[in-house]
Structure formats: structure tokens, C-alpha cells
Design a protein around this motif. Sequence first.
Motif, PDB file in Angstrom:
ATOM      1  N   ILE A   1       2.304   3.376   3.171  1.00  0.00           N
ATOM      2  CA  ILE A   1       3.925   3.158   2.663  1.00  0.00           C
ATOM      3  C   ILE A   1       4.353   4.553   2.481  1.00  0.00           C
ATOM      4  CG2 ILE A   1       6.347   2.215   2.141  1.00  0.00           C
ATOM      5  CD1 ILE A   1       4.095  -0.514   1.834  1.00  0.00           C
ATOM      6  N   ARG A   2       4.035   5.762   2.610  1.00  0.00           N
ATOM      7  CA  ARG A   2       4.878   6.771   2.016  1.00  0.00           C
ATOM      8  C   ARG A   2       6.089   6.375   0.650  1.00  0.00           C
ATOM      9  NH1 ARG A   2       6.799   9.615   6.950  1.00  0.00           N
ATOM     10  NH2 ARG A   2       8.367  10.320   5.377  1.00  0.00           N
ATOM     11  N   LEU A   3       5.630   7.126  -0.473  1.00  0.00           N
ATOM     12  CA  LEU A   3       6.360   7.556  -1.917  1.00  0.00           C
ATOM     13  C   LEU A   3       7.665   8.192  -1.607  1.00  0.00           C
ATOM     14  CD1 LEU A   3       6.036   6.336  -4.390  1.00  0.00           C
ATOM     15  CD2 LEU A   3       5.577   8.854  -4.866  1.00  0.00           C
ATOM     16  N   ASP A   4       8.032   8.334  -0.555  1.00  0.00           N
ATOM     17  CA  ASP A   4       9.660   9.134  -0.544  1.00  0.00           C
ATOM     18  C   ASP A   4      10.585   7.483   0.003  1.00  0.00           C
ATOM     19  OD1 ASP A   4       8.175   8.993   2.247  1.00  0.00           O
ATOM     20  OD2 ASP A   4       8.914  10.600   2.990  1.00  0.00           O
ATOM     21  N   HIS A   5       9.858   7.071   0.949  1.00  0.00           N
ATOM     22  CA  HIS A   5      11.306   5.733   1.101  1.00  0.00           C
ATOM     23  C   HIS A   5      11.551   5.001   0.218  1.00  0.00           C
ATOM     24  CE1 HIS A   5       9.929   5.368   4.873  1.00  0.00           C
ATOM     25  NE2 HIS A   5       8.228   5.528   4.837  1.00  0.00           N
ATOM     26  N   LEU A   6      10.421   4.843  -1.459  1.00  0.00           N
ATOM     27  CA  LEU A   6      10.525   4.295  -2.523  1.00  0.00           C
ATOM     28  C   LEU A   6      11.776   4.765  -3.327  1.00  0.00           C
ATOM     29  CD1 LEU A   6      11.229   2.752  -5.166  1.00  0.00           C
ATOM     30  CD2 LEU A   6       9.034   3.529  -5.813  1.00  0.00           C
TER      31      LEU A   6
ATOM     32  N   ASN B   1       0.624  -0.840   0.338  1.00  0.00           N
ATOM     33  CA  ASN B   1       0.039  -0.499   0.012  1.00  0.00           C
ATOM     34  C   ASN B   1       1.498   1.289  -0.047  1.00  0.00           C
ATOM     35  OD1 ASN B   1      -2.825  -1.265   0.200  1.00  0.00           O
ATOM     36  ND2 ASN B   1      -2.706  -1.312   2.316  1.00  0.00           N
ATOM     37  N   VAL B   2       1.211   1.801  -1.544  1.00  0.00           N
ATOM     38  CA  VAL B   2       1.898   3.014  -0.957  1.00  0.00           C
ATOM     39  C   VAL B   2       1.046   3.939  -1.397  1.00  0.00           C
ATOM     40  CG1 VAL B   2       3.321   4.191  -2.471  1.00  0.00           C
ATOM     41  CG2 VAL B   2       4.119   1.675  -2.891  1.00  0.00           C
ATOM     42  N   SER B   3       1.633   4.686  -0.655  1.00  0.00           N
ATOM     43  CA  SER B   3       0.732   6.493  -0.582  1.00  0.00           C
ATOM     44  C   SER B   3       0.855   6.783  -2.235  1.00  0.00           C
ATOM     45  CB  SER B   3       0.641   7.632   0.734  1.00  0.00           C
ATOM     46  OG  SER B   3       2.461   7.886   0.061  1.00  0.00           O
ATOM     47  N   ASN B   4      -0.877   7.464  -2.453  1.00  0.00           N
ATOM     48  CA  ASN B   4      -1.073   8.651  -3.373  1.00  0.00           C
ATOM     49  C   ASN B   4      -1.435   8.148  -4.522  1.00  0.00           C
ATOM     50  OD1 ASN B   4      -1.803  10.502  -1.623  1.00  0.00           O
ATOM     51  ND2 ASN B   4       0.191  11.213  -1.973  1.00  0.00           N
ATOM     52  N   THR B   5      -0.907   6.492  -4.364  1.00  0.00           N
ATOM     53  CA  THR B   5      -0.690   5.646  -5.274  1.00  0.00           C
ATOM     54  C   THR B   5      -2.032   4.542  -5.964  1.00  0.00           C
ATOM     55  OG1 THR B   5       0.141   3.738  -4.938  1.00  0.00           O
ATOM     56  CG2 THR B   5       1.402   5.936  -5.362  1.00  0.00           C
ATOM     57  N   VAL B   6      -2.614   4.124  -7.239  1.00  0.00           N
ATOM     58  CA  VAL B   6      -3.475   3.157  -7.271  1.00  0.00           C
ATOM     59  C   VAL B   6      -2.748   1.947  -7.396  1.00  0.00           C
ATOM     60  CG1 VAL B   6      -5.336   2.424  -9.455  1.00  0.00           C
ATOM     61  CG2 VAL B   6      -5.070   4.411  -7.914  1.00  0.00           C
ATOM     62  N   MET B   7      -2.789   0.936  -6.548  1.00  0.00           N
ATOM     63  CA  MET B   7      -2.041   0.175  -6.642  1.00  0.00           C
ATOM     64  C   MET B   7      -2.833  -1.757  -6.746  1.00  0.00           C
ATOM     65  SD  MET B   7       0.633   0.758  -5.684  1.00  0.00           S
ATOM     66  CE  MET B   7       2.296  -1.114  -5.645  1.00  0.00           C
ATOM     67  N   SER B   8      -4.133  -1.343  -6.987  1.00  0.00           N
ATOM     68  CA  SER B   8      -5.072  -3.036  -7.014  1.00  0.00           C
ATOM     69  C   SER B   8      -5.156  -3.034  -8.814  1.00  0.00           C
ATOM     70  CB  SER B   8      -6.920  -2.398  -6.675  1.00  0.00           C
ATOM     71  OG  SER B   8      -7.733  -3.614  -7.895  1.00  0.00           O
TER      72      SER B   8
END
Length: 161
Positions: A98-103, A40-47
Motif C-alpha cells: 500500500i502506498r503511503l499517499d493513500h493515507l 504493508n505500507v511502502s517505505n515503512t517498518v510495520m513489523s
Amino acid sequence: MKKQFQLCTLEFETRRASYYWLFDALGLYQPYVWEYSRLNVSNTVMSKRKLNRLVTEKRVDGCDDLRLMTLACLRHKGVTSASINAFIRGVGITRSMIRLDHLEYHVREELNKIAPCTMVVLNPLNVVITNLEADSIVDLDAKKWLDAQTDDPSAFYKVIL
């Protein structure tokens, strides 16, 4: 042939007791269960279902559209597989967002190892150094990579002043 292992997400953790009870009741071998978490990454569509809908309704230009967070898109953006793997290992098994800044952190760490760094002076200034002789030349060593090893001579280049 017996099943050696089973992969499941954490949302099936509550059903594990009934899953093992069924194997016991049938007298079957209980496979080893490997758990993984949903990414689950924030502000993204993962499904996968939602991504497929976006593609089939022509809202995006395929699975490698730069607005998506698919592997094809990340590779299209130039994200290395090593940085994706480091990101996944760093996240671990979690139920939280999970925040995108980790990636972005893992991508930057990988690029610091492999991407050469250069500097450009767009608007140079004339500087007069008064305590240096006019005909002297000064050689400086500059790192090609931020994480360059100091004992590796190929990791440096000469800057002449």
C-alpha cells in the motif's frame, strides 16, 4: 464454552482446510473465521518485532517517534482516528503493498472537513480598481472549510475589500 469466531491473517488461508478437518475429526463446532490482511505500507517498518528492536536498541525515541508508522506516532502527528479508519476501510483486504499517499489522501479529506482554512498575503501589492467608487465597501463570503456546506452560515466568514 465454544469459540464463536477466529481472527486470522490471509497467510493462514492455505491451512484452513486442515484446520476445519481437525474440528470435524474431533466433532467440535467450527468457528467462523474472520480474515484480515497484513498492513504493508511502502517505505515503512510495520513489523512489531522490528519496531520493538528499533526501540530497545535506542535507534528511535520510543513508539511515538515521528519516523515510525505506529498509531501513537500518527496520533502524535495529529492524524485523526476518523482518517485512520477511513484509510483502513479504503485499503480493505489486500496482499499487495500500500502506498503511503493513500493515507495522506484520507488525512487530507478529513482535514478538509474539520480544519479551518485561512489565507495570508505575505507581500501585498497595491492595486487600484478603476471601476469602483473610492468610498464603497465590498463584503465577500469566504469558506472556513474546503468542504463547507453552502446552506450553513457558520461555515463562512466575511472578507471586506
